[in-house]
Scaffold this motif. Structure first.
Motif, PDB file in Angstrom:
ATOM      1  N   ILE A  20       0.593   7.174   9.064  1.00 53.79           N
ATOM      2  CA  ILE A  20       1.223   6.221   9.996  1.00 53.79           C
ATOM      3  C   ILE A  20       2.669   6.656  10.291  1.00 53.79           C
ATOM      4  CG2 ILE A  20       1.972   3.795  10.322  1.00 53.79           C
ATOM      5  CD1 ILE A  20      -1.047   3.985  10.267  1.00 53.79           C
ATOM      6  N   ASP A  94      -7.041  -5.888   6.761  1.00 55.79           N
ATOM      7  CA  ASP A  94      -5.655  -6.212   7.112  1.00 55.79           C
ATOM      8  C   ASP A  94      -5.464  -7.250   8.209  1.00 55.79           C
ATOM      9  OD1 ASP A  94      -4.447  -4.523   5.273  1.00 55.79           O
ATOM     10  OD2 ASP A  94      -4.614  -2.800   6.604  1.00 55.79           O
ATOM     11  N   TYR A 123      -8.590   7.279   5.973  1.00 57.16           N
ATOM     12  CA  TYR A 123      -7.745   6.456   5.095  1.00 57.16           C
ATOM     13  C   TYR A 123      -8.095   4.973   5.144  1.00 57.16           C
ATOM     14  CZ  TYR A 123      -5.097  10.775   5.417  1.00 57.16           C
ATOM     15  OH  TYR A 123      -4.739  12.089   5.401  1.00 57.16           O
TER      16      TYR A 123
HETATM   17  P1  ADP Z   1       2.718  -4.499   1.966  1.00 53.20           P
HETATM   18  O1  ADP Z   1       3.296  -4.866   0.656  1.00 53.20           O
HETATM   19  O2  ADP Z   1       3.505  -4.941   3.168  1.00 53.20           O
HETATM   20  O3  ADP Z   1       1.232  -4.730   2.108  1.00 53.20           O
HETATM   21  P2  ADP Z   1       2.044  -1.749   1.739  1.00 53.20           P
HETATM   22  O4  ADP Z   1       2.930  -0.722   1.151  1.00 53.20           O
HETATM   23  O5  ADP Z   1       0.781  -2.067   1.013  1.00 53.20           O
HETATM   24  O6  ADP Z   1       2.966  -2.966   1.955  1.00 53.20           O
HETATM   25  O7  ADP Z   1       1.681  -1.375   3.230  1.00 53.20           O
HETATM   26  C1  ADP Z   1       2.641  -1.171   4.213  1.00 53.20           C
HETATM   27  C2  ADP Z   1       1.942  -0.999   5.542  1.00 53.20           C
HETATM   28  O8  ADP Z   1       1.067   0.118   5.475  1.00 53.20           O
HETATM   29  C3  ADP Z   1       1.076  -2.170   5.970  1.00 53.20           C
HETATM   30  O9  ADP Z   1       1.155  -2.298   7.376  1.00 53.20           O
HETATM   31  C4  ADP Z   1      -0.309  -1.758   5.566  1.00 53.20           C
HETATM   32  O10 ADP Z   1      -1.308  -2.380   6.338  1.00 53.20           O
HETATM   33  C5  ADP Z   1      -0.233  -0.268   5.847  1.00 53.20           C
HETATM   34  N1  ADP Z   1      -1.205   0.487   5.057  1.00 53.20           N
HETATM   35  C6  ADP Z   1      -1.557   0.304   3.770  1.00 53.20           C
HETATM   36  N2  ADP Z   1      -2.498   1.204   3.391  1.00 53.20           N
HETATM   37  C7  ADP Z   1      -2.743   1.973   4.471  1.00 53.20           C
HETATM   38  C8  ADP Z   1      -3.632   3.065   4.746  1.00 53.20           C
HETATM   39  N3  ADP Z   1      -4.505   3.514   3.838  1.00 53.20           N
HETATM   40  N4  ADP Z   1      -3.594   3.617   5.966  1.00 53.20           N
HETATM   41  C9  ADP Z   1      -2.746   3.152   6.893  1.00 53.20           C
HETATM   42  N5  ADP Z   1      -1.915   2.107   6.734  1.00 53.20           N
HETATM   43  C10 ADP Z   1      -1.902   1.530   5.538  1.00 53.20           C
END
Ligand code: ADP
Length: 178
Positions: A20, A94, A123
């Motif tokens: 991302i 999500d 992912y």
């Molecule tokens: P939060 O505590 O806000 O959930 P995360 O670190 O878990 O923080 O996630 C931050 C962002 O990254 C969120 O928008 C989440 O949906 C996204 N995210 C988490 N895992 C993945 C993944 N495997 N691929 C892409 N985006 C992800």
């Protein structure tokens, strides 16, 4: 110049997050990865460790800055001059949570626009919490996290073998046991 933030707990950063970050940094002039210091969930890594792991993971992406923050994410966005908040959306897990958060953030900060990136196929089922458990149980994390993150996870669980993590799955059978 459009500044975007990508905020989260990154406990730890995964290849899904890195994907991302790369895609968002190609779209905006500057991308600030904001690492929330005290989320409600329990954490494996300290804020300093999480910042260090993220910095190492994105050191080759030129228009990315990594900062930690506390308090409201919309306030952090204002402080750094961001007009856009980036989130990653996985297929099933999500949407509802993100929608709820987006509505609240819009109310708190109407000028901040949300841009969601659909997670790349490879992912979709990757989450920081699941991979912490895989790592604790000695599973292989190839292609899930950058190499230095895999090392940090192994070190963490070697130094604290009985550490209790947030969500505990029996990965082979997928039973929630706590
Ligand atoms: P939060 O505590 O806000 O959930 P995360 O670190 O878990 O923080 O996630 C931050 C962002 O990254 C969120 O928008 C989440 O949906 C996204 N995210 C988490 N895992 C993945 C993944 N495997 N691929 C892409 N985006 C992800």
């Amino acid at each position: 110049m459009t500044i975007a933030i990508y905020a989260g707990s990154f406990d730890p950063i995964t290849n899904g997050h890195v994907d991302i970050i790369k895609r968002a940094s190609a779209l905006f002039d500057e991308l600030i990865v904001g690492i929330y210091d005290r989320p409600r969930k329990s954490l494996l890594f300290t804020i300093d460790e999480r910042v260090k792991l993220v910095k190492e993971a994105v050191k080759h992406v030129k228009n990315v800055q990594v900062l930690s923050y506390s308090g409201l994410t919309v306030e952090f966005a204002k402080e750094v001059g961001a007009r856009v908040m980036v989130r990653g959306l996985r297929m099933s897990s999500d949407f509802e949570g993100e929608f709820e958060m987006a509505m609240m953030n819009k109310k708190l900060s109407p000028d901040l626009e949300l841009v969601c990136f659909m997670t790349s196929l490879q992912y979709q089922f990757l989450s920081s919490s699941l991979l912490k458990e895989v790592s604790q149980l000695g599973g292989c994390l190839d292609n899930m996290v950058p190499d230095h993150v895999a090392v940090a996870l192994t070190n963490k669980f070697t130094s604290k073998p009985n550490l209790k993590i947030d969500r505990i799955y029996n990965v082979s059978g997928f039973h929630i046991i706590s």
